[in-house]
Each structure stands twice: as structure tokens, then as C-alpha cells.
Design a protein around this motif. Sequence first.
Motif, mmCIF file in Angstrom:
data_model
loop_
_atom_site.group_PDB
_atom_site.id
_atom_site.type_symbol
_atom_site.label_atom_id
_atom_site.label_comp_id
_atom_site.label_asym_id
_atom_site.label_seq_id
_atom_site.Cartn_x
_atom_site.Cartn_y
_atom_site.Cartn_z
ATOM 1 N N LEU A 187 0.850 -1.191 0.000
ATOM 2 C CA LEU A 187 0.000 0.000 0.000
ATOM 3 C C LEU A 187 0.882 1.237 0.000
ATOM 4 C CD1 LEU A 187 -2.532 -1.392 2.573
ATOM 5 C CD2 LEU A 187 -3.136 -0.682 0.273
ATOM 6 N N ILE A 188 0.618 2.138 -0.925
ATOM 7 C CA ILE A 188 1.465 3.332 -1.059
ATOM 8 C C ILE A 188 0.608 4.588 -1.153
ATOM 9 C CG2 ILE A 188 3.404 2.172 -2.212
ATOM 10 C CD1 ILE A 188 2.131 3.351 -4.865
ATOM 11 N N MET A 189 1.208 5.725 -0.856
ATOM 12 C CA MET A 189 0.565 7.019 -1.073
ATOM 13 C C MET A 189 1.334 7.652 -2.240
ATOM 14 S SD MET A 189 -1.904 8.869 0.124
ATOM 15 C CE MET A 189 -2.462 8.985 1.794
ATOM 16 N N TRP A 212 -4.055 6.987 -2.234
ATOM 17 C CA TRP A 212 -3.362 5.752 -1.841
ATOM 18 C C TRP A 212 -3.704 4.653 -2.831
ATOM 19 C CZ3 TRP A 212 -6.109 1.366 -0.538
ATOM 20 C CH2 TRP A 212 -7.455 1.542 -0.245
ATOM 21 N N PHE A 213 -2.785 3.741 -2.993
ATOM 22 C CA PHE A 213 -2.971 2.630 -3.930
ATOM 23 C C PHE A 213 -2.466 1.337 -3.322
ATOM 24 C CE2 PHE A 213 -2.532 6.403 -6.493
ATOM 25 C CZ PHE A 213 -3.508 6.251 -7.459
ATOM 26 N N LYS A 214 -3.122 0.257 -3.689
ATOM 27 C CA LYS A 214 -2.576 -1.063 -3.408
ATOM 28 C C LYS A 214 -1.922 -1.506 -4.710
ATOM 29 C CE LYS A 214 -3.977 -5.557 -1.736
ATOM 30 N NZ LYS A 214 -5.113 -6.468 -1.661
ATOM 31 N N TYR A 222 -12.794 -2.307 -1.524
ATOM 32 C CA TYR A 222 -11.583 -2.241 -0.688
ATOM 33 C C TYR A 222 -11.200 -0.790 -0.416
ATOM 34 C CZ TYR A 222 -6.902 -3.524 0.940
ATOM 35 O OH TYR A 222 -5.778 -3.683 1.695
ATOM 36 N N ARG A 223 -11.125 -0.012 -1.490
ATOM 37 C CA ARG A 223 -10.776 1.415 -1.356
ATOM 38 C C ARG A 223 -11.786 2.138 -0.477
ATOM 39 N NH1 ARG A 223 -7.084 3.208 -4.697
ATOM 40 N NH2 ARG A 223 -7.310 5.267 -3.803
ATOM 41 N N PRO A 255 0.337 -0.669 6.419
ATOM 42 C CA PRO A 255 1.444 0.254 6.665
ATOM 43 C C PRO A 255 0.949 1.363 7.598
ATOM 44 C CG PRO A 255 0.566 0.581 4.465
ATOM 45 C CD PRO A 255 -0.146 -0.607 5.038
ATOM 46 N N PHE A 300 0.534 4.552 7.494
ATOM 47 C CA PHE A 300 -0.420 5.605 7.093
ATOM 48 C C PHE A 300 -1.844 5.085 6.975
ATOM 49 C CE2 PHE A 300 -1.678 5.299 2.617
ATOM 50 C CZ PHE A 300 -0.722 4.477 2.054
ATOM 51 N N ILE A 301 -1.981 3.803 6.601
ATOM 52 C CA ILE A 301 -3.344 3.240 6.530
ATOM 53 C C ILE A 301 -3.865 3.013 7.951
ATOM 54 C CG2 ILE A 301 -4.739 1.253 5.803
ATOM 55 C CD1 ILE A 301 -4.031 2.502 3.306
ATOM 56 N N MET A 334 -5.029 6.196 9.050
ATOM 57 C CA MET A 334 -6.271 6.559 8.376
ATOM 58 C C MET A 334 -7.451 5.896 9.080
ATOM 59 S SD MET A 334 -7.072 6.210 4.327
ATOM 60 C CE MET A 334 -5.445 6.544 3.746
#
Lengths: 423, 164
Positions: free
Chosen positions: A24-26, A154-156, B92-93, B142, B144-145, B148
Motif C-alpha cells: 500500500l502506497i501514497m 493511496w494505492f494497493k 476495498y478502497r 502500513p 499511514f493506513i 487513516m
Amino acid sequence: MSMSMSQKILAHHANVDSVRSGQLIMADLDLVLGNDITSPVAINQFKKFGVTEVFDKSKVAIVPDHFAPNKDIKAATQCKMIRDFARDKEIENYFEIGKMGIEHALLPEQGLVNSGDLIIGADSHTCTYGALGAFSTGVGSTDMAGAMATGKAWFKVPQAMKFHLTGSLQKWVSGKDVILHIIGMIGVDGALYKSMEYSGPGVASLSIDDRFTICNMAIEAGAKNGIFPVDQVALDYLKEHNMKTPVIVEADEDAEYEEVFEIDLSTIRPTVAFPHLPDNTRTIDEVGKVKVDQVVIGSCTNGHISDLRVAAEILKGKKVAPGIRALVFPATQQIYLDAMEEGLLKIFVEAGVAVSTPTCGPCLGGHMGILAENERAIATTNRNFVGRMGHPGSEVYLASPAVAAASALTGYITNPETVKENE
Amino acid sequence: MNAHGKAFRYGDNVDTDVIIPARYLNTSDAKELASHCMEDIDKEFVNKVEEGDIMVANKNFGCGSSREHAPLAIKTAGISCVIASSFARIFYRNSINIGLPILECPEAVEGIKAGDVVDIDFATGRICNETTGVCFQSEPFPPFIQEMIANDGLVNYLKKEIAQ
Ligand code: SF4
């Protein structure tokens, strides 16, 4: 670490050397898109951030195309809300009626897409821009709101599937047949969450419009994005439409693909998706006699100038069969103008086709060609779900512009090869 | 951050239409949406669910339309985490964006039955079935999630970022 083309673009935009699938990234965005359905929800979310400006006035695009020109009072209210927002935030890429087009044809044409870009849009067919070597994907309205406020999302990181293309398409076979063939092969969740990456010597033979169509329907296989390598065809298009220097990103030689498919383009037949899923495909040779009431040529999938050229070639000097309603929707004002200058619109009107201003219209069952119960359409659009073009008891068959145009002449789903042979 | 509760167990391809049927989408009131959550496949869900409970399902959970109302209904009903073998992409998002933690872990899905009591540590990704005593490892979020989710979703998370 070796990466696919999609993974590399994501890594660049996350400012890291490498990413791996599942991570997972931003990441920083080059463009954020919304339309008249998704933007109003996003604008309400945006207000919660307490910011007064969007992150970059030149990197937000808002396009009223679904229910525009305003279909009814509710649509007019939604369009007014996004128009006011665009004016208030001084959004540079708001496209009013008269300049507007269907978002996924309009943005590349207006030079808003560069190769190597990272783009999100609150519309599932945002994946279209992979044709130009960009990573683009559809998201929800909260994502659009956050992206407008911060320029980030954000993305997976997706795994990739490779489609290695060889050969070239036969006459009357197009990008639409390629993607319907692929979805028929892998299913509507066959690429769930993954990138569909195209490669091989067959790529060079595909026009940019074919590539737009192929990437447009990546979501119909559940994919996160579809993407083509940046070759001369893509560079020529970018040069004509975009002022920026192209960014060329290539997959690593040893990139990992979850699956590799070999596709010989010369073996693909005109393909039709029967109701009610895009993977319910048959080749034109297996279709049988299917009567239709309406023919729709257009949408973000197949409203490009080359699509209209093919349809006009088939319809020229002929008449739409009695009792059949045929509609053409050029995807943008520029395409409309080109079609006019090339004499295509005249061919359509003389054949008895209704030509519309650019809009999504019947594609999502919005307006301008809704089906009644038990009616059947053949359409160059991308979804044939229950009720997609109107009454839940109506049916949509998906096909290429060539098949759709040939069907308009006979009133049955028709092989374009036979129409031309009979001359 | 931890989640702790009893498991509700569902199968493959639970779509957003059964999570929250379209006939209720004329409201965006979270409580009202939650009162209809899952009713087309599990009428008892809304009566049985308690704050903190966990939903466990097989593959392609949340497929279908992109409505954000679906994860919102689940979260507001009291579910503290959804574990599935896989999730549909936009679901998911949307879940993470509204602060509903969701974990992909096929092994845990196999090893959890309806009614089992489950404990989840989001920092480590560890899922423990306290009823059977078996633990499973999922990929942890991670930082940041995690932040969130701790901030109840994307809006609050980015608000803080902007303020900094
Ligand atoms: S033409 Fe159809 S698929 Fe394309 S953006 Fe419009 S509604 Fe969506």
C-alpha cells in the motif's frame, strides 16, 4: 526489484525506488477527474476538509457528460453544482456543453494525459488512458475529494497479467473484438485487482483508438488498469495533442506476471457479448438470428473518429432497415467536427441515422435512446448488465461499430463481412 | 489498535446489493443504512450484531456497484473488521476511505467459523481465533493506513495532513 510497467509508474509517483504487488502506497497524482454524477458527492466531501482551494487548478478535470445536456431538473441541479464549484475554484479543465465530450475521449484529446502519468477519476472507465502508457484507474467519490484537496491518493500495488500480442487484425475486426475476446476468455473477474499489460509485435498494428477501446474495458474484467507500451503510434498521438515531453516507462525484462496469454490478432473474429455480462461472448459466426430494435454507435468505448469512419463505410449509400432506430454519438466536439468535415455525418443522416451531440446518453440508460420492456439493442458501449440501457426487461448486446452498423442495415445482428460481400 | 468480537460468516461474491440493497439508497443516513445491512442474505444479522463483531467471508467480497454506502452500513452496524479471501477493488478502497479495517487472509477465512471469537492486531496483522486457539498472519497495514483507520477514514486523515 523487477517491476511491471504499472508498478514502475506507481513507484515513481510514490517517490520510492521500487514497489511490490500488494504493497500500500501514497502517491502524487497528475490528474483528478470527475463527472456530473460523481463530482457532486465528492464536492460535499471536499467541503469537510476545510481547504479553500483545490491542490492544483490545472490538474482537476470536471466533465458534465452523463446526464448533460441537462436531462431533467435533477440533472440540471447537479450540473449547476459542479459548474459553480468549477467557477469558484477556478478549475481550468471544466468543459461546458459545446466544448464538452465524453470524459474518457475528451481528456486525451485535450492533451491532459501524458505517458507515464498517474491519474484517478471518479468513474470506473478512467482506465482508458492506459492506451497512452499512463496508469489510470477508477475510484470512489471520497477518493476524488481527497485528491482534489491534496493531489494524492493511496494505492494497493497490483499484480500484472501479460497479454502478448502477435499478428494483425483482419478487415472489419477491431480493438472492441480484441477486448471482448479477452473478457470472454478470462471472465468478468479474470483480472480482479490486476493490471492488464499488453506487449509483443502485434501492438504496433493496433491504432490508438483500438488501444483506447481495449483499455477502456479493462474494468469489465475486474482489472485495476490496462496499459500499452509507449511506441511510435502513442508518441504520434501525444505529439499531436499534448505539449508535455512524453515519459517512457518500460516493464523490466524479468518483471513477474501472474499469468501470460498469447494472442494471435489475426485469429480474432468479430465478437458479440450477449446479455447480461460482458464475458458472455460469441463470435459472429455463432450468433444466429438475433433481431434488434435499436443500434447505438458511440460512447467512451467506441465514439472515436475511426469508429465513425468504419460505421460510415458500411452505411454509405444505404438505408437503416425499416422499424430500426439507429443512433450515432460522436464522443467529443472535435470528433463531431472531423466527422462533419469528412462527410460522415451526411452519410449517417442520409442513411436514416439520428446523430447526437456528445453525451453518455443511452450507454448508462440515462437519456437519448432508452429501451422499453422486451426491446433489444446492439451497442458499441461497454456494459450489458440488466437494465443498463433502460427497462430491466430490455437487452443489450455489445459489439464493434462494424457489427453495429451492419446490423442497422438488416435489423438483425449481422456480420459486416456479409454486408460488404453482397455488394 | 485491536479488534475483538464474534464472527459472522459468509460465502463467495457477497455483492454490494445484498450488503445494502439499492431500494434503501435514497438515504445517506448511516444509521438507517445500517438497519438494513445484509438483510437480503441474513435477516438476523442486524439483531444479533454487537459493537466490535467481525465479518468473515470467502472471495470477491463487495463486488458490484461502487456505492460507498456498503462499507458504511457494515461499519455503522458495529462491525470492527472484515476478513475475506479477497475483496472487490472499489469496495476495498471505499472501506479504508471511510475507516473500516479490512484484511485479506484466506487461511484465517478457512480457520474461522460463525460464532468464533476473534482478536485482530492491526499493527502486526495477526488474527487469532480465541475459540480454537489458532492464529494466522495477514499482511499488516502500513502506518499511514493504520492512521487513516484510527482517524475514521480519509477525510479526517488528510485534514490532519493538511493542517501540518
Ligand atoms: S459513455 Fe458510458 S461507460 Fe463511458 S463514461 Fe459515459 S456512461 Fe460511462
